[in-house]
Write a protein that holds these residues in place. Structure first.
Motif, short mmCIF file in Angstrom:
data_model
loop_
_atom_site.label_atom_id
_atom_site.label_comp_id
_atom_site.label_asym_id
_atom_site.label_seq_id
_atom_site.Cartn_x
_atom_site.Cartn_y
_atom_site.Cartn_z
N THR A 91 0.81 -1.22 0.00
CA THR A 91 0.00 0.00 0.00
C THR A 91 0.84 1.27 0.00
N VAL A 92 2.17 1.14 0.05
CA VAL A 92 3.06 2.30 0.18
C VAL A 92 3.83 2.53 -1.12
N THR A 93 3.85 3.78 -1.57
CA THR A 93 4.73 4.20 -2.65
C THR A 93 5.51 5.42 -2.18
N VAL A 94 6.70 5.58 -2.71
CA VAL A 94 7.55 6.72 -2.36
C VAL A 94 7.98 7.41 -3.64
N ARG A 95 7.80 8.72 -3.69
CA ARG A 95 8.09 9.48 -4.90
C ARG A 95 9.14 10.55 -4.62
N LEU A 96 9.99 10.77 -5.60
CA LEU A 96 10.94 11.86 -5.56
C LEU A 96 10.21 13.13 -5.99
N GLY A 97 10.24 14.16 -5.17
CA GLY A 97 9.54 15.38 -5.53
C GLY A 97 9.81 16.51 -4.55
N ASP A 98 9.43 17.70 -4.98
CA ASP A 98 9.62 18.93 -4.21
C ASP A 98 8.29 19.31 -3.58
N ILE A 99 8.26 19.52 -2.26
CA ILE A 99 6.98 19.84 -1.64
C ILE A 99 6.48 21.24 -2.01
N HIS A 100 7.30 22.04 -2.67
CA HIS A 100 6.81 23.31 -3.21
C HIS A 100 6.01 23.08 -4.50
N ASP A 101 6.14 21.92 -5.11
CA ASP A 101 5.49 21.60 -6.38
C ASP A 101 5.26 20.09 -6.41
N LEU A 102 4.29 19.62 -5.68
CA LEU A 102 4.11 18.19 -5.43
C LEU A 102 3.73 17.44 -6.71
N PRO A 103 4.30 16.25 -6.90
CA PRO A 103 3.99 15.43 -8.08
C PRO A 103 2.69 14.66 -7.88
N LEU A 104 1.61 15.42 -7.58
CA LEU A 104 0.32 14.82 -7.27
C LEU A 104 -0.79 15.68 -7.86
N PRO A 105 -1.90 15.06 -8.26
CA PRO A 105 -3.02 15.84 -8.78
C PRO A 105 -3.78 16.55 -7.67
N ASP A 106 -4.68 17.45 -8.05
CA ASP A 106 -5.52 18.14 -7.08
C ASP A 106 -6.39 17.12 -6.34
N HIS A 107 -6.63 17.41 -5.06
CA HIS A 107 -7.57 16.63 -4.25
C HIS A 107 -7.25 15.13 -4.28
N ALA A 108 -5.99 14.79 -4.11
CA ALA A 108 -5.55 13.41 -4.23
C ALA A 108 -5.58 12.64 -2.92
N ALA A 109 -5.69 13.34 -1.78
CA ALA A 109 -5.49 12.66 -0.50
C ALA A 109 -6.52 13.10 0.54
N ASP A 110 -6.74 12.19 1.50
CA ASP A 110 -7.63 12.47 2.63
C ASP A 110 -6.89 13.05 3.82
N ARG A 111 -5.63 12.64 3.98
CA ARG A 111 -4.83 13.06 5.11
C ARG A 111 -3.41 13.36 4.63
N ALA A 112 -2.73 14.26 5.35
CA ALA A 112 -1.33 14.56 5.04
C ALA A 112 -0.63 14.94 6.33
N ARG A 113 0.64 14.64 6.39
CA ARG A 113 1.46 15.01 7.54
C ARG A 113 2.81 15.51 7.06
#
Length: 278
Positions: A91-113
């Motif tokens: 269930t876990v994936t890890v991505r290389l990315g910058d949190i100023h420009d996340l490699p994720l679409p809009d409204h992709a998650a329910d929770r974040a930390r």
């Protein structure tokens, strides 16, 4: 100036993160963050600035086999380590990315930390806008950040300890006061902020404190930068290593929520969003 009691060289970043997580302090505040994140089975959870994957397993256990955990980090070595550690978690994936420009679409998650990451980034406000973008309406973000201006180290010469804290705050940590700033920055990014939870860590053992605070290696940098002279630093460290020891610093856990139908301007203007309450 060197003391045999304290470290003189900075540990490897992954070693340091693992070290903090293994302390009673680390387990306590991370457990508190997990509790207030309030993860439900089947949800999608982001670990933003996941480092070597220290917290991915606990997040995966919370979402169960029906959910998804996505770690994001900018450091290729940390990402490689996190992927190896989570290899047995489907269930876990890890991505290389910058949190100023996340490699994720809009409204992709329910929770974040995010855990002690925003103190180091170039633009915390932009990172928070990205967090708001990728969370679904009704989603929850939990952040843990220290306020290094609250660092106190007991010493008979309080001016020396004050100079040390000022050096840490002004020169060592990029966003040293981020803990106190988070509620305001989150509101400005479009979040409501229902809770701000201060956790003050108290250290009574100099060697254990040094593993987290880097007392000697930071004092060495302060001498090189002209904030301490060599003799003052020696007196400061000698007392810390031999006398009764006490140091403390406050970390803030900030809970932020993305409510549907609320504009950034409306949220920022609502006094209730900036008042910390338990």
């Amino acid at each position: 100036m060197t003391s045999t009691e304290f470290e003189t060289a900075a540990p490897d970043p992954i070693v340091y993160l693992d070290r903090v997580a293994a302390t009673d302090l680390g387990r306590s505040y991370k457990g508190h963050m997990l509790d207030v994140l309030d993860i439900r089975p089947g949800q999608t959870v982001l670990d933003l600035g996941c480092g070597p994957g220290t917290d991915l397993t606990s997040l995966a256990q919370a979402v169960t086999g029906t959910g998804t955990v996505i770690g994001v980090d900018h450091d290729p070595t940390a990402v490689e380590t996190a992927r190896a550690r989570a290899a047995d978690r489907q269930t876990v994936t890890v991505r290389l990315g910058d949190i100023h420009d996340l490699p994720l679409p809009d409204h992709a998650a329910d929770r974040a930390r995010t855990d002690r990451v925003l103190q180091h980034v170039t633009d915390p406000a932009q990172a928070l806008r990205e967090f708001h973008r990728v969370l679904r309406p009704g989603g929850r973000l939990v952040m843990g950040e220290p306020d290094w201006d609250t660092l106190t180290v007991d010493h008979p010469d309080s001016d020396l300890s004050r100079a040390y804290t000022q050096y840490v705050t002004d020169k060592v940590v990029r966003n040293a006061r981020i803990g106190r700033q988070l509620p305001r920055l989150a509101a400005e990014a479009g979040f409501a902020v229902p809770a701000v939870i201060p956790i003050t860590s108290v250290f009574r053992d100099a060697r254990e404190a040094d593993k987290i605070l880097g007392l000697e290696r930071t004092a060495q940098r302060a001498v090189a930068a002209g904030h301490f002279d060599q003799e003052a630093a020696r007196r400061w460290l000698d007392h810390l290593s031999t006398g009764p020891f006490l140091a403390a610093v406050t970390l803030y856990i900030v809970v932020a929520e993305s409510y549907p139908g609320r504009s950034r301007r409306a949220v920022a203007a609502d006094p209730a969003t900036t008042a910390g309450r338990h």
